[in-house]
Write an enzyme that holds these catalytic residues in place. Structure first.
Site, short mmCIF file in Angstrom:
data_model
loop_
_atom_site.label_atom_id
_atom_site.label_comp_id
_atom_site.label_asym_id
_atom_site.label_seq_id
_atom_site.Cartn_x
_atom_site.Cartn_y
_atom_site.Cartn_z
N ASP A 12 0.93 -1.14 -0.14
CA ASP A 12 0.09 0.05 0.06
C ASP A 12 0.99 1.17 0.00
O ASP A 12 1.54 1.45 0.89
CB ASP A 12 -1.00 0.13 1.14
CG ASP A 12 -1.79 1.23 1.60
OD1 ASP A 12 -1.49 2.04 0.76
OD2 ASP A 12 -2.59 1.36 2.34
N TYR A 227 1.80 0.56 14.58
CA TYR A 227 0.67 0.40 13.93
C TYR A 227 0.76 0.94 12.70
O TYR A 227 1.18 2.36 12.44
CB TYR A 227 -0.49 0.96 14.71
CG TYR A 227 -1.94 0.71 13.72
CD1 TYR A 227 -2.36 -0.48 13.44
CD2 TYR A 227 -2.55 1.75 12.94
CE1 TYR A 227 -3.32 -0.73 12.36
CE2 TYR A 227 -3.28 1.60 12.09
CZ TYR A 227 -3.95 0.26 11.88
OH TYR A 227 -4.87 0.08 10.88
N LYS A 230 -3.15 -3.02 8.33
CA LYS A 230 -3.14 -4.58 8.17
C LYS A 230 -2.16 -4.86 7.28
O LYS A 230 -2.03 -4.12 6.39
CB LYS A 230 -4.63 -4.91 8.08
CG LYS A 230 -5.21 -5.11 9.45
CD LYS A 230 -4.65 -6.50 10.35
CE LYS A 230 -5.23 -6.68 11.81
NZ LYS A 230 -4.17 -6.73 12.77
C1 F6R Z 1 -7.25 -0.17 7.93
C2 F6R Z 1 -7.04 0.94 7.57
C3 F6R Z 1 -7.94 2.22 7.85
C4 F6R Z 1 -7.37 3.22 8.74
C5 F6R Z 1 -8.36 4.20 9.32
C6 F6R Z 1 -7.47 5.31 9.91
O1 F6R Z 1 -6.05 -0.90 7.69
O2 F6R Z 1 -5.80 1.50 6.96
O3 F6R Z 1 -9.23 1.63 8.40
O4 F6R Z 1 -6.97 2.65 9.85
O5 F6R Z 1 -8.83 4.78 8.02
O6 F6R Z 1 -6.77 5.87 9.38
P1 F6R Z 1 -5.84 6.83 10.03
O7 F6R Z 1 -5.49 6.89 11.40
O8 F6R Z 1 -4.79 7.55 9.09
O9 F6R Z 1 -6.81 8.45 9.91
MG MG Z 2 -3.97 2.14 3.21
MG MG Z 3 -4.57 -2.26 2.46
#
Ligand code: F6R
Ligand code: MG
Ligand code: MG
Length: 365
Positions: A12, A227, A230
Site C-alpha cells: 500500500d 501500527y 493491516k
Molecule cells: C485499515 C486502515 C484504515 C485506517 C483508518 C484510520 O487497515 O487502513 O481503516 O486505519 O482509516 O486511518 P488514519 O489513522 O490514518 O486516519
Molecule cells: Mg492504506
Molecule cells: Mg490495504
C-alpha cells in the site's frame, strides 16, 4: 524448459479517498515499469489492486527470493510513492518501512508470495489478493481446499490426491516453522491454524513434493513495531490434474468467515469475495474483501486473467457477509467486534492507555 516462478509482491503506497482504493495513475506506472522488463528480467506481468493495495503479479525463471525481481518491485513501489506524494494521496508510501533496498523486500514492508515449479502439460493458477485483513485469513480456506473432503471431492475420488497434502505453518510471533501431514495430522494442524493471528499456513505441498499453494505471511505491525495498517495478504494456488480443481479452490469462499482487520486494523468482520470492480473499501473502511484472478501459465506467460468472484454464484455469500456486517457493527466498540486486548497491542489503542496510565488508583485485594 527452465522452471517457472510466479512472484506476487504487494504494498500500500497510497490511496484515495482515505484508505479505499489505489489511484489509476499508480496502476499505470506500475504496469508500464513491469512491461518494460518483459523479455528481460520478466517473462510476463499483470498489475491490479485490491482496495488500497497495489498488486504486482510477475513471472520469470529466476526462482523465489531473487534479488533483481525484488529490487524491481521495490523500485515500482518507490516510483508509485513519488506519484502518490505528488497528489497528496492518503498514506503515501505507508508500507515502505525503509528508504533503502537490501537484497530482498521481505522485512521492508511489502507482502510476498512466490512459488517455483516445473510447468505441467497445462497449469491453471489462481491468485488471491485481500485488503483490510491479516495473513492468517487464508488458513480457513487452505484447510478447506487441501484437507476437507466435504469441500474437495478430489481428496476422496482422485487417486493422485488421495494421499493428502503437507502444510507448512509459520509461527509469526516466535519466527519458527513446522509441517503437518494431512489427513493423518489434521487435528493437530487445526489446533494451531485456528489461531490465525499467530499461526499462518505458508505453503501447501502434495505428498510427492509438488508445490500447491504459497502465501504472504509478512506482519506489517510486527515488522514496524508500531501500527501501520493491516497486512492485506496474497496467495497463489495451483489447480487441476491431481490438485484440487479450480471450482474446489474457490468453493470455500461461499462460506462467510469472520476475519481480523477492517476499520483501523482493529475489528472483526466478514471476509467478502468480490470482483475487481468491487475491490474498493467503503463501509467502515471495508468490509474486508478478497479478489481472485485466474490464469493459465504457458511457458511463463500469463494467459488471462479471469475475474473469478465477478459471478452471480457468489452473490449469496456477499449478501450473507452484508448481514453479518450489519449484525457485528451494532456492537460498536465492544468485543468481539473490536479485537481482543492482546491483538489491540498492535493498534493505536495503547496510545490511549498511555494517556490515562496515571489516573488509575489501586483498589487493594
Ligand atoms: C485499515 C486502515 C484504515 C485506517 C483508518 C484510520 O487497515 O487502513 O481503516 O486505519 O482509516 O486511518 P488514519 O489513522 O490514518 O486516519
Ligand atoms: Mg492504506
Ligand atoms: Mg490495504
Amino acid at each position: 524448459m527452465p522452471k517457472t516462478t510466479i512472484s506476487v509482491i504487494k504494498a500500500d503506497v497510497g490511496s484515495f479517498p482515505g484508505h479505499s482504493r489505489t489511484h489509476p495513475k499508480l496502476l499505470e506506472k506500475a504496469a508500464k515499469m513491469l512491461k518494460e522488463q518483459r523479455g528481460r528480467l520478466l517473462i510476463d506481468s499483470f498489475v491490479t489492486h485490491c482496495g488500497d493495495d497495489l498488486e504486482l503479479i510477475m513471472t520469470h525463471t529466476h526462482g523465489v527470493d531473487n534479488e533483481d525481481v525484488h529490487r524491481l518491485a521495490w523500485e515500482v513501489f518507490m516510483e508509485c510513492t513519488k506519484i502518490a506524494k505528488s497528489m497528496k494521496l492518503y498514506g503515501a508510501g505507508q508500507d515502505m518501512l525503509s528508504d533503502a533496498f537490501s537484497g530482498n523486500v521481505r522485512g521492508l514492508g511489502p507482502g510476498v508470495a512466490e512459488m517455483e515449479f516445473e510447468e505441467r502439460g497445462s497449469d491453471p493458477v489462481l491468485i488471491f489478493m485481500a485488503d483490510k485483513t491479516e495473513p492468517g485469513a487464508w488458513n480457513f480456506f487452505l484447510y478447506k481446499i487441501f484437507a476437507d473432503p466435504f469441500n474437495t471431492s478430489g481428496l476422496v475420488i482422485d487417486p493422485a490426491m488421495h494421499e493428502g497434502f503437507i502444510f507448512e505453518v509459520h509461527d509469526v510471533i516466535k519466527k519458527r516453522r513446522i509441517t503437518f501431514k494431512c489427513p493423518e495430522e489434521t487435528y493437530t494442524l487445526l489446533s494451531y491454524i485456528g489461531a490465525c493471528s499467530r499461526y499462518v499456513i505458508k505453503y501447501v505441498f502434495r505428498k510427492d513434493g509438488i508445490i500447491a499453494a504459497s502465501t504472504s505471511t509478512e506482519k506489517l505491525n510486527l515488522t514496524a513495531g508500531r501500527y501501520v495498517g493491516k497486512d492485506d495478504p496474497v496467495m497463489i494456488v495451483r489447480a487441476q490434474s491431481g490438485l484440487p480443481s479450480v471450482g474446489e479452490v474457490i468453493e470455500p469462499f461461499c462460506t462467510p468467515t469472520i476475519v481480523a482487520g477492517w476499520m483501523r486494523g482493529s475489528h472483526h468482520g466478514p471476509f467478502m469475495p468480490v470482483g475487481v470492480c468491487d475491490a474498493n473499501m467503503t463501509r467502515f473502511d471495508g468490509p474486508p474483501r478478497c479478489i481472485c484472478l485466474g490464469f493459465q501459465i504457458c511457458n511463463g506467460k500469463l494467459i488471462g486473467p479471469a475475474d473469478m468472484f465477478d459471478d452471480v454464484a457468489f452473490d449469496r455469500v456477499r449478501a450473507r457477509c452484508n448481514e453479518l456486517a450489519d449484525m457485528i457493527r451494532d456492537q460498536g466498540p465492544f468485543e468481539p467486534h473490536r479485537l481482543s486486548l492482546e491483538e489491540m497491542e498492535y493498534t493505536t489503542l495503547p496510545g490511549i492507555e498511555k494517556q490515562f496510565r496515571d489516573r488509575w488508583e489501586p483498589i487493594g485485594e
